[in-house]
Design a protein around this motif. Structure first.
Motif, PDB file in Angstrom:
ATOM      1  N   LEU A 103     -24.565  22.922  -0.157  1.00 52.28           N
ATOM      2  CA  LEU A 103     -24.623  23.757   1.038  1.00 52.28           C
ATOM      3  C   LEU A 103     -26.076  23.878   1.469  1.00 52.28           C
ATOM      4  CD1 LEU A 103     -23.241  25.897   2.976  1.00 52.28           C
ATOM      5  CD2 LEU A 103     -23.847  27.599   1.232  1.00 52.28           C
ATOM      6  N   SER A 104     -26.362  23.635   2.734  1.00 50.56           N
ATOM      7  CA  SER A 104     -27.730  23.756   3.236  1.00 50.56           C
ATOM      8  C   SER A 104     -27.988  25.176   3.718  1.00 50.56           C
ATOM      9  CB  SER A 104     -27.978  22.774   4.384  1.00 50.56           C
ATOM     10  OG  SER A 104     -27.989  21.449   3.921  1.00 50.56           O
ATOM     11  N   ALA A 105     -29.173  25.672   3.413  1.00 56.44           N
ATOM     12  CA  ALA A 105     -29.538  27.023   3.848  1.00 56.44           C
ATOM     13  C   ALA A 105     -29.954  27.070   5.305  1.00 56.44           C
ATOM     14  CB  ALA A 105     -30.668  27.570   2.969  1.00 56.44           C
ATOM     15  N   THR A 106     -30.166  25.904   5.929  1.00 58.80           N
ATOM     16  CA  THR A 106     -30.504  25.861   7.354  1.00 58.80           C
ATOM     17  C   THR A 106     -29.569  24.896   8.072  1.00 58.80           C
ATOM     18  OG1 THR A 106     -32.113  24.035   7.234  1.00 58.80           O
ATOM     19  CG2 THR A 106     -32.937  26.270   6.820  1.00 58.80           C
ATOM     20  N   ASP A 107     -29.335  25.163   9.337  1.00 61.06           N
ATOM     21  CA  ASP A 107     -28.440  24.313  10.127  1.00 61.06           C
ATOM     22  C   ASP A 107     -29.026  22.922  10.346  1.00 61.06           C
ATOM     23  OD1 ASP A 107     -26.513  26.283  10.368  1.00 61.06           O
ATOM     24  OD2 ASP A 107     -27.267  27.011  12.298  1.00 61.06           O
ATOM     25  N   THR A 108     -30.341  22.847  10.528  1.00 57.14           N
ATOM     26  CA  THR A 108     -30.952  21.545  10.811  1.00 57.14           C
ATOM     27  C   THR A 108     -30.846  20.617   9.606  1.00 57.14           C
ATOM     28  OG1 THR A 108     -32.533  22.688  12.253  1.00 57.14           O
ATOM     29  CG2 THR A 108     -32.985  20.389  11.727  1.00 57.14           C
ATOM     30  N   HIS A 109     -31.132  21.133   8.426  1.00 65.43           N
ATOM     31  CA  HIS A 109     -30.973  20.299   7.235  1.00 65.43           C
ATOM     32  C   HIS A 109     -29.504  19.965   7.023  1.00 65.43           C
ATOM     33  CE1 HIS A 109     -30.544  19.454   2.866  1.00 65.43           C
ATOM     34  NE2 HIS A 109     -31.626  18.737   3.103  1.00 65.43           N
ATOM     35  N   GLY A 110     -28.629  20.927   7.288  1.00 67.68           N
ATOM     36  CA  GLY A 110     -27.203  20.663   7.158  1.00 67.68           C
ATOM     37  C   GLY A 110     -26.746  19.547   8.086  1.00 67.68           C
ATOM     38  N   ALA A 111     -27.293  19.498   9.291  1.00 64.11           N
ATOM     39  CA  ALA A 111     -26.923  18.448  10.236  1.00 64.11           C
ATOM     40  C   ALA A 111     -27.349  17.079   9.721  1.00 64.11           C
ATOM     41  CB  ALA A 111     -27.561  18.727  11.595  1.00 64.11           C
TER      42      ALA A 111
ATOM     43  N   SER B 285     -29.218  23.975  -0.920  1.00 63.94           N
ATOM     44  CA  SER B 285     -30.391  23.172  -0.562  1.00 63.94           C
ATOM     45  C   SER B 285     -31.374  23.963   0.289  1.00 63.94           C
ATOM     46  CB  SER B 285     -29.953  21.920   0.194  1.00 63.94           C
ATOM     47  OG  SER B 285     -29.104  21.116  -0.582  1.00 63.94           O
ATOM     48  N   VAL B 286     -32.604  23.529   0.280  1.00 67.99           N
ATOM     49  CA  VAL B 286     -33.742  24.081   1.043  1.00 67.99           C
ATOM     50  C   VAL B 286     -33.824  25.600   0.930  1.00 67.99           C
ATOM     51  CG1 VAL B 286     -33.896  22.098   2.594  1.00 67.99           C
ATOM     52  CG2 VAL B 286     -32.505  24.027   3.311  1.00 67.99           C
ATOM     53  N   ALA B 287     -33.579  26.110  -0.253  1.00 68.47           N
ATOM     54  CA  ALA B 287     -33.602  27.560  -0.456  1.00 68.47           C
ATOM     55  C   ALA B 287     -35.011  28.135  -0.416  1.00 68.47           C
ATOM     56  CB  ALA B 287     -32.946  27.906  -1.795  1.00 68.47           C
ATOM     57  N   PHE B 288     -36.016  27.293  -0.582  1.00 68.30           N
ATOM     58  CA  PHE B 288     -37.404  27.761  -0.586  1.00 68.30           C
ATOM     59  C   PHE B 288     -38.191  27.264   0.626  1.00 68.30           C
ATOM     60  CE2 PHE B 288     -36.004  27.711  -4.988  1.00 68.30           C
ATOM     61  CZ  PHE B 288     -36.437  28.940  -5.457  1.00 68.30           C
ATOM     62  N   GLY B 289     -37.522  26.546   1.515  1.00 74.16           N
ATOM     63  CA  GLY B 289     -38.207  26.014   2.683  1.00 74.16           C
ATOM     64  C   GLY B 289     -37.516  24.762   3.175  1.00 74.16           C
TER      65      GLY B 289
ATOM     66  N   PRO C   8     -36.310  32.635   5.121  1.00 72.61           N
ATOM     67  CA  PRO C   8     -36.478  34.005   4.634  1.00 72.61           C
ATOM     68  C   PRO C   8     -35.604  34.285   3.417  1.00 72.61           C
ATOM     69  CG  PRO C   8     -36.218  33.983   7.014  1.00 72.61           C
ATOM     70  CD  PRO C   8     -35.895  32.598   6.537  1.00 72.61           C
ATOM     71  N   VAL C   9     -36.148  35.006   2.463  1.00 72.87           N
ATOM     72  CA  VAL C   9     -35.388  35.315   1.253  1.00 72.87           C
ATOM     73  C   VAL C   9     -34.128  36.102   1.598  1.00 72.87           C
ATOM     74  CG1 VAL C   9     -36.630  37.465   0.731  1.00 72.87           C
ATOM     75  CG2 VAL C   9     -35.581  36.139  -1.123  1.00 72.87           C
ATOM     76  N   GLU C  10     -34.187  36.915   2.657  1.00 74.21           N
ATOM     77  CA  GLU C  10     -33.014  37.687   3.072  1.00 74.21           C
ATOM     78  C   GLU C  10     -31.866  36.767   3.473  1.00 74.21           C
ATOM     79  OE1 GLU C  10     -36.693  39.991   3.504  1.00 74.21           O
ATOM     80  OE2 GLU C  10     -36.047  38.072   4.367  1.00 74.21           O
ATOM     81  N   LYS C  11     -32.194  35.629   4.098  1.00 77.19           N
ATOM     82  CA  LYS C  11     -31.157  34.680   4.482  1.00 77.19           C
ATOM     83  C   LYS C  11     -30.529  34.031   3.253  1.00 77.19           C
ATOM     84  CE  LYS C  11     -30.238  30.656   7.407  1.00 77.19           C
ATOM     85  NZ  LYS C  11     -30.787  29.690   8.389  1.00 77.19           N
ATOM     86  N   VAL C  12     -31.375  33.679   2.277  1.00 73.50           N
ATOM     87  CA  VAL C  12     -30.877  33.063   1.045  1.00 73.50           C
ATOM     88  C   VAL C  12     -29.979  34.039   0.292  1.00 73.50           C
ATOM     89  CG1 VAL C  12     -31.555  32.033  -1.160  1.00 73.50           C
ATOM     90  CG2 VAL C  12     -32.892  31.564   0.907  1.00 73.50           C
ATOM     91  N   ILE C  13     -30.405  35.286   0.198  1.00 78.69           N
ATOM     92  CA  ILE C  13     -29.604  36.308  -0.482  1.00 78.69           C
ATOM     93  C   ILE C  13     -28.286  36.529   0.253  1.00 78.69           C
ATOM     94  CG2 ILE C  13     -29.490  38.767  -1.046  1.00 78.69           C
ATOM     95  CD1 ILE C  13     -31.157  37.168  -2.998  1.00 78.69           C
TER      96      ILE C  13
END
Length: 309
Positions: A103-111, A144-148, A156-161
């Motif tokens: 699972l990607s933490a951002t939409d762009t990486h997920g795409a 994925s991309v949990a740190f950037g 943001p850590v809030e998004k990861v949490i």
């Protein structure tokens, strides 16, 4: 000094994350030899392959064949990465012990990585969980991309949490927080580990670092100081995401184990046999790997004085 864990648990990801970007495609027989060398070193948790499109990742096209060749062994956990429900069904049919949903933490990486947004992946995860649990198979998450993110920058850590909380609500407790392109800083690692401990204590986290910018083992050390006890690493330091720029360089298993053993932290692994496995991997992929301990030997590996001036 902060009290460190007495024992850590390591999942070896070299067979999947390591081999997926190698130019030389190993045969199933060669992968089996490497897997057995890693098992002989004491590994009980291997991420052995992924059920993704063979046209996108041809290096892992033999996923079912490799699992069949390895077979199920008591006390051994064979994991398979999956991107979607089709991958989950194939992995279950191949008798993987654990499904690792990426699972990607951002939409762009997920795409780029999965051809879908984060929310679209989470929606499909519901069906995957139902299918896997009906078959008696555990589902873990690789976030994925949990740190950037190499496309969006800081995450943001809030998004990861928040994502980890949504995952937990599906009954999943094991989540690997992945530094996909080596963007993690020591402060980020500390912040995320503290947030997990205080806000989501039921999550059993693993941290997965890349050494792209030379901070992989620094991340491990900071995570240890925050009580993290599960890590993922790759033999010889192989690996990286094929769909993210400059993603090469997982934390090297034998280098990490050398550091841990020197701090009296138990791993259940034989450093000598890990080095042998790393040398085998180097021979199989036909290039020099990044691991340091495989070249220099352990700290107290002594040398003859003959020839010294």
């Amino acid at each position: 000094m902060t009290r460190l864990p007495d024992r850590v648990f390591i999942t070896e990801v070299g067979l999947r994350d390591g081999l997926q970007i190698e130019k030389r495609i190993l045969s199933t027989h060669e992968k089996l030899a490497l897997a057995r060398a890693l098992i002989d070193a004491g590994h009980t948790s291997l991420e052995v392959t992924s059920f993704v499109s063979p046209t996108r990742v041809p290096q892992l096209a033999d996923a079912a064949e490799l699992l069949a060749a390895l077979g199920r062994t008591p006390g051994m956990e064979l994991k398979a990465l999956i991107p979607n429900i089709r991958g989950a069904e194939r992995a279950i049919a191949a008798e993987a012990d654990v499904l690792v949903f990426v699972l990607s933490a951002t939409d762009t990486h997920g795409a780029h990585n999965l051809n879908r947004s984060t929310d679209e992946s989470l929606a499909e995860l519901h069906e995957i969980v139902r299918t896997a649990y009906a078959a008696g198979v555990r589902v873990d998450i690789s976030l994925s991309v949990a740190f950037g993110c190499p496309f969006e920058g800081n995450v943001p850590v809030e998004k990861v949490i928040g994502l980890a909380d949504r995952i937990q609500q599906l009954g999943i407790s094991r989540v690997s927080f992945c530094d996909t392109t080596g963007m993690a800083t020591p402060r980020q690692v500390q912040t995320l580990a503290e947030a997990l401990k205080h806000k989501l204590p039921e999550i059993d986290p693993a941290f997965h670092f890349h050494n792209t910018r030379g901070l992989g083992l620094v991340g491990v050390m900071v995570a240890l100081q925050q009580g993290i006890r599960r890590f993922e690493s790759s033999v010889g330091g192989m690996g990286g995401c094929p769909f993210a720029p400059q993603a090469a360089g997982n934390v090297c298993t034998e280098d990490m184990v050398h550091m841990l053993h020197e701090m009296d932290i138990e791993t259940g692994l034989s450093l000598t046999r890990l080095i042998e496995a790393a040398r085998l991997a180097e021979k199989l992929v036909e290039r020099t790997l990044d691991g340091q301990v495989m070249k220099a030997g352990p700290r107290l590996h002594l040398h003859s004085q003959d020839g010294c001036k």
